[in-house]
Write a protein that holds these residues in place. Structure first.
Motif, PDB file in Angstrom:
ATOM      1  N   ILE A  54       0.079  12.160   7.562  1.00 40.38           N
ATOM      2  CA  ILE A  54      -0.177  12.197   6.301  1.00 40.38           C
ATOM      3  C   ILE A  54      -0.185  13.560   5.846  1.00 40.38           C
ATOM      4  CG2 ILE A  54      -1.600  11.445   4.350  1.00 40.38           C
ATOM      5  CD1 ILE A  54      -1.848   8.784   5.818  1.00 40.38           C
ATOM      6  N   CYS A 111      -0.033  10.945  -0.991  1.00 38.42           N
ATOM      7  CA  CYS A 111       1.139  10.759   0.131  1.00 38.42           C
ATOM      8  C   CYS A 111       1.644   9.301  -0.236  1.00 38.42           C
ATOM      9  CB  CYS A 111       0.617  10.727   1.546  1.00 38.42           C
ATOM     10  SG  CYS A 111       2.038  10.437   2.679  1.00 38.42           S
ATOM     11  N   ASP A 155      -4.204  10.979   1.219  1.00 40.69           N
ATOM     12  CA  ASP A 155      -3.681   9.313   1.552  1.00 40.69           C
ATOM     13  C   ASP A 155      -2.869   8.873   0.055  1.00 40.69           C
ATOM     14  OD1 ASP A 155      -4.912   9.702   4.012  1.00 40.69           O
ATOM     15  OD2 ASP A 155      -6.445   8.384   3.565  1.00 40.69           O
ATOM     16  N   ARG A 190      -3.778   9.851   9.850  1.00 39.64           N
ATOM     17  CA  ARG A 190      -4.315  10.640   9.112  1.00 39.64           C
ATOM     18  C   ARG A 190      -3.451  12.117   9.354  1.00 39.64           C
ATOM     19  NH1 ARG A 190      -9.231   9.647   8.703  1.00 39.64           N
ATOM     20  NH2 ARG A 190      -8.704   8.020   6.855  1.00 39.64           N
ATOM     21  N   ALA A 245      -3.925   2.967  -0.171  1.00 37.14           N
ATOM     22  CA  ALA A 245      -3.472   4.140   0.805  1.00 37.14           C
ATOM     23  C   ALA A 245      -4.148   3.948   2.181  1.00 37.14           C
ATOM     24  CB  ALA A 245      -3.413   5.340   0.242  1.00 37.14           C
ATOM     25  N   HIS A 246      -4.452   2.573   2.549  1.00 31.13           N
ATOM     26  CA  HIS A 246      -5.257   2.735   4.061  1.00 31.13           C
ATOM     27  C   HIS A 246      -4.208   3.079   5.142  1.00 31.13           C
ATOM     28  CE1 HIS A 246      -7.840  -0.296   1.665  1.00 31.13           C
ATOM     29  NE2 HIS A 246      -8.751   0.570   2.153  1.00 31.13           N
ATOM     30  N   ASN A 247      -4.560   3.813   5.999  1.00 34.76           N
ATOM     31  CA  ASN A 247      -3.869   4.073   7.050  1.00 34.76           C
ATOM     32  C   ASN A 247      -4.182   3.674   8.323  1.00 34.76           C
ATOM     33  OD1 ASN A 247      -5.732   6.131   8.069  1.00 34.76           O
ATOM     34  ND2 ASN A 247      -5.183   7.376   6.142  1.00 34.76           N
TER      35      ASN A 247
END
Length: 478
Positions: free
Chosen positions: A169, A33, A30, A166, A124-126
């Protein structure tokens, strides 16, 4: 995918021209990316991009992750900062979980790197993180706010990858042939979030609906919008029916019955929560049962009362309900006036009552052994080099605080007493050594972390509390 993230950043107004953007980069998929996406977006909008990596000193192989991130930043000419902090030790000192201590360390490091510069902190939270947070809060019994997932922006923190899941990513990194680190602790089931990720979410995607992640994420967005609306209505309701009368020692909140009962029942609950949290100075330990008890007072006769956390009480009067703190009886306080502590190279006594005094003496670093700092209850060593003002001994005052960990995070003295279950009637009897409102030593208890002796300390202030009636601890020469 780059265009998708750019559109999301524009939609949420995350980055402005000329911003300094500090990216938290662990080395996992994460965050790698995130760094690469920000590099690409730097072609669209001018930004000063920097990377910070935190080594929590938990895993033996953590140094390899740090080396990987440093090399990645070097290859792309990105300023790199490494922060190493013993998170497990900090968790013990702060009486919190390892996860919470790690979070404090990370965000303090990010804030320090950004400093006073105009800019943002990018993490980088998704979408998957949002889903896991939603389920975690749902299972534990959360309010509507907890079910709204992770916000794209909070203060100076931005989350540009929240529009991605995820799989997207990992596909992005595979397409570019970019390696990333795998944190071995993320593969274990020791943490609740890992159990949700490995068992619940994987089962949902594989056996219930392939679009489970997107569906939960979309539900969180709708809940978030609903919560924003409720907050606006609650804010208006609070302003309409709550008045505050202030005195030197406390505040008295009054809720007008007629105006309060016009509000929707849901909004009433949020207004009561706001009143209680303001009166208490914290939302911690304010639960739904307390909201219900106060709400029920509106239908009871004048004079009825309920006890609440933080030594608050709510009482029915003719016009509604007032909420305030209990009166402290005069007998509960010794009423110690401020006494300046005398400090010289010899032992000096400062009298603070009959057969009670504070002894003070300055020691030189070269004359003592830092490995044998006294751990006695009534004798403490203080970093004298950090003291800028007169030291006094007194009892508590409004606004008193102390620092509680190596990050110098503050806690009010009131919150410290509550957390340590110090009875209300004893709090005004406790002697305090203070520099202004900063409490250096709660006599008989802890000292403020900011004043702890360290390797950089040159001059040490030795303080001892002497009470002929209860202790015979030796003075500073011991």
């Amino acid at each position: 995918m780059i265009q998708k993230v750019w559109k999301y950043i524009e939609q949420e107004h995350m980055i402005e021209e000329g911003d300094c953007v500090v990216a938290g980069v662990s080395g996992g998929a994460d965050s790698v990316c995130l760094l690469l996406v920000l590099l690409e977006l730097r072609k669209k909008i001018a930004m000063d991009l920097r990377a910070v990596h935190i080594n929590h000193l938990i895993r033996e192989d953590a140094a390899k992750d740090a080396a990987y991130v440093e090399q990645l930043c070097f290859a792309h000419n990105i300023p790199f900062t490494l922060v190493e902090e013993d998170v497990e030790k900090l968790a013990q000192e702060s009486h919190c979980s390892t996860e919470e201590a790690g979070r404090m360390v990370r965000y303090c490091a990010f804030e320090k790197e950004l400093g006073s510069k105009k800019g943002k902190i990018a993490v980088a939270h998704n979408k998957n993180d949002t889903c896991e947070t939603f389920l975690f809060h749902l299972f534990r019994g959360s309010s509507l706010k907890g079910l709204s997932g992770i916000r794209p922006i909070r203060d100076r923190i931005i989350r540009p990858l929240l529009c991605l899941d995820r799989k997207e990513i990992e596909a992005f990194l595979k397409e570019r042939n970019v390696d990333y680190c795998i944190d071995s602790t993320n593969l274990e089931d020791n943490y609740t979030r890992n159990k949700i990720r490995h068992h619940i979410m994987e089962t949902a995607v594989k056996e219930i609906c392939p679009e489970s992640v997107n569906h939960i994420y979309n539900a969180c967005e709708r809940i978030s919008e609903a919560y924003d609306l409720i907050e606006d209505l609650a804010r208006q309701g609070y302003m309409d029916c709550v008045t505050v009368a202030k005195t030197e020692e406390k505040e008295k909140y009054h809720i007008n019955q007629e105006r309060f009962l016009r509000l929707h029942r849901t909004i009433q609950g949020y207004v009561l929560m706001e009143v209680l949290s303001k009166a208490a100075g914290s939302r911690k330990d304010i639960e739904s049962i307390h909201i219900r008890q106060v709400g029920e007072l509106m239908n009871k006769q004048c004079g009825k009362m309920v006890e609440l956390p933080y030594h608050l009480y709510a009482k029915r009067d003719y016009a509604g309900i007032y909420i305030t703190q209990k009166e402290i009886q005069k007998s509960d306080s010794i009423g110690l006036e401020e006494q300046r502590i005398l400090i010289t190279d010899t032992i000096e006594n400062t009298a603070i009552g009959e057969q009670k005094w504070i002894q003070a003496r300055i020691l030189q670093k070269k004359d003592i052994d830092l490995q044998n700092i006294p751990q006695k209850k009534y004798t403490k060593w203080i970093d004298y080099d950090k003291i800028k003002d007169n030291l006094v001994v007194r009892t508590r005052r409004q606004g008193d605080y102390l620092t509680v960990n190596t990050l110098n995070q503050r806690k009010t003295l009131k919150a410290y007493f509550v957390d340590n279950k110090i009875p209300q009637e004893e709090r005004s009897r406790i002697f305090l050594v203070a520099e202004g409102n900063h409490i250096i030593w709660i006599v008989g208890g802890r000292i403020s972390s900011y004043y702890k002796v360290s390797e950089s300390t040159e001059h040490i202030l030795c303080l001892s509390f002497i009470d002929e009636a209860i202790t015979r601890e030796k003075d500073c020469e011991n």
